[in-house]
Design an enzyme around this catalytic site. Structure first.
Site, mmCIF file in Angstrom:
data_model
loop_
_atom_site.group_PDB
_atom_site.id
_atom_site.type_symbol
_atom_site.label_atom_id
_atom_site.label_comp_id
_atom_site.label_asym_id
_atom_site.label_seq_id
_atom_site.Cartn_x
_atom_site.Cartn_y
_atom_site.Cartn_z
ATOM 1 N N ASN A 187 0.782 -1.239 0.000
ATOM 2 C CA ASN A 187 0.000 0.000 0.000
ATOM 3 C C ASN A 187 0.809 1.282 0.000
ATOM 4 O O ASN A 187 0.297 2.354 0.311
ATOM 5 C CB ASN A 187 -0.985 0.003 1.175
ATOM 6 C CG ASN A 187 -1.882 -1.216 1.180
ATOM 7 O OD1 ASN A 187 -1.816 -2.019 2.120
ATOM 8 N ND2 ASN A 187 -2.690 -1.407 0.153
ATOM 9 N N TYR B 64 3.746 2.100 1.748
ATOM 10 C CA TYR B 64 4.512 2.515 2.917
ATOM 11 C C TYR B 64 5.988 2.117 2.749
ATOM 12 O O TYR B 64 6.379 1.590 1.716
ATOM 13 C CB TYR B 64 3.865 1.953 4.180
ATOM 14 C CG TYR B 64 2.451 2.474 4.365
ATOM 15 C CD1 TYR B 64 2.224 3.814 4.664
ATOM 16 C CD2 TYR B 64 1.346 1.647 4.178
ATOM 17 C CE1 TYR B 64 0.920 4.315 4.789
ATOM 18 C CE2 TYR B 64 0.052 2.134 4.288
ATOM 19 C CZ TYR B 64 -0.154 3.471 4.601
ATOM 20 O OH TYR B 64 -1.424 3.962 4.717
ATOM 21 N N ARG C 39 -13.602 -4.091 4.576
ATOM 22 C CA ARG C 39 -14.775 -3.218 4.659
ATOM 23 C C ARG C 39 -16.052 -3.979 4.994
ATOM 24 O O ARG C 39 -16.887 -3.490 5.759
ATOM 25 C CB ARG C 39 -14.937 -2.461 3.339
ATOM 26 C CG ARG C 39 -13.854 -1.417 3.112
ATOM 27 C CD ARG C 39 -14.018 -0.694 1.790
ATOM 28 N NE ARG C 39 -13.031 0.361 1.636
ATOM 29 C CZ ARG C 39 -12.941 1.151 0.585
ATOM 30 N NH1 ARG C 39 -13.796 1.017 -0.431
ATOM 31 N NH2 ARG C 39 -12.018 2.085 0.529
#
Length: 387
Positions: free
Chosen positions: A182, A184, A335
């Site tokens: 993602n 980082y 989610r």
């Protein structure tokens, strides 16, 4: 009723005995105290997922040092003793419900929105994360320009991962996950987009694994052989979800092989969708449909590696979760889990799943806003087509 047997078979790895294949995916919640200690709301939050029968929980990204690692306001840390102690009630609450919990360790690097320790941002090479900061994590405007991290700071960052991993073990966690996805810092070292170095930390696709491999070695030395260590990987970043690894399927396999040989207990592959083709433009027609998880599964089989695979990405239905187990051992749900803290129990009972509503994270992705959403939407769900 749909046969869900595959989702509810046990799985064991690295000393963990999981009752099913359902994992809570890590999700940033920006709900810790200002000093990085756990807020009491987080105890109830994580307990709720364990009570809902997720066998394994992976925490939100936890910052690892009091230098450059923090990425968000109200992000929890494992960088000092007080932060370590504050995690104990969370760990105990999850264990009391029969669940296991892994701490995700994260260094934000160039993708920093707020850091209370430093006024500057570092990355493998001078670079700026694309797009704009995420408003629902409290940011606004473009990301700051990151300067190239120095040799000494690289070693400090590695030490931060190792020390925070030891703190996680002392706090009672069942393992740690290194956040190499993602966008980082670990991902940035892997990525040609962020890593243009010509020293020992840069180079071609395999040479750019030097930093994550050093982190793995240091963490293993800090926690010993009896503690689960994994890494989360993705091609895309938070703001560039369609970014792909250079080199296609062959170089992806080489990456997976090197990481598996480094002694990881699990790899966690994530993307926009669990079955999305990783390299749809591949020359070989047979490889155009392979997902990142499928490629990792091929390598595991070829190398006879003892590494478990977790897959994640847009799993909102039972059918999709079951299909995800074709190449993975465990499926991580994000989610849809926010909308259904008891996702596993609902599936076992044949109860409908509530659809995820992005307003749960608006205006901020905090636990308080999620709770406000639940109060405002406390009404019977329309179950048609959601099971």
């Amino acid at each position: 009723m749909t046969d869900t047997t595959a989702l509810f078979t046990p799985h064991a790895f690295a000393g963990l005995e999981l009752s099913n294949r359902l994992v809570l995916a890590p999700m940033t919640r920006t709900s810790a105290q200002d000093d990085g200690q756990v807020h009491f709301d987080m105890v109830d939050y994580y307990r709720d997922f364990a009570r809902g029968n997720f066998s394994l929980l992976i925490t939100e990204g936890i910052y690892t040092d009091e230098a450059f690692s923090q990425g968000y306001a109200n992000q929890p840390g494992l960088a000092n003793q007080a932060q370590q102690d504050s995690w104990r009630p969370v760990v105990d609450a999850v264990h009391q419900q029969g669940g296991s919990i892994i701490a995700q360790l994260m260094h934000a690097g160039a993708q920093t929105q707020l850091n209370r320790f430093k006024d500057e941002v570092v990355a493998p090479s001078e670079s700026r994360a694309s797009g704009e900061m995420l408003s629902f994590y409290g940011g606004s405007g473009p990301f700051p320009l990151a300067r190239e991290i120095s040799e000494a700071e690289i070693h400090d960052a590695i030490a931060g991962f190792a020390t925070s991993a030891r703190r996680a073990k002392e706090a009672g966690f069942d393992g740690i996950e290194l956040h190499g996805a993602n966008g980082y810092l670990i991902h940035q070292f892997i990525s040609e987009r962020f890593n243009q170095r010509d020293d020992a930390w840069g180079g071609d696709a395999i040479a750019r694994l030097a930093f994550p491999l050093a982190v793995i070695r240091s963490v293993r030395e800090a926690v010993g052989a009896d503690f689960a260590i994994g890494m989360r990987l993705s091609q895309g970043t938070v703001t560039e979800p369609n970014l792909t690894w250079q080199g296609g399927p062959d170089e992806a396999r080489e990456r997976f092989a090197k990481l598996m040989e480094a002694g990881l207990d699990f790899l966690h592959l994530t993307g926009s969708d669990v079955d999305a083709p990783a390299f749809p433009e591949a020359d070989d027609e047979c490889e155009r449909s392979l997902s990142l998880t499928a490629l990792a599964a091929q390598v595991r089989s070829e190398k006879a590696a003892e590494v478990s695979l977790i897959t994640n990405g847009n799993v909102a239905s039972v059918a999709k979760a079951q299909a995800a187990l074709q190449h993975a051992d465990l499926v991580a749900i994000g989610r849809s889990a926010l909308a259904n803290h008891d996702w596993p129990k609902r599936v076992q009972r044949g109860t409908c799943l509530t659809e995820f509503d992005f307003s749960m994270l608006s205006p901020l992705a905090t636990l308080a806003n999620e709770e406000d959403w639940r109060i405002a939407n406390d009404k019977p769900a329309n179950c048609e087509g959601r099971c």
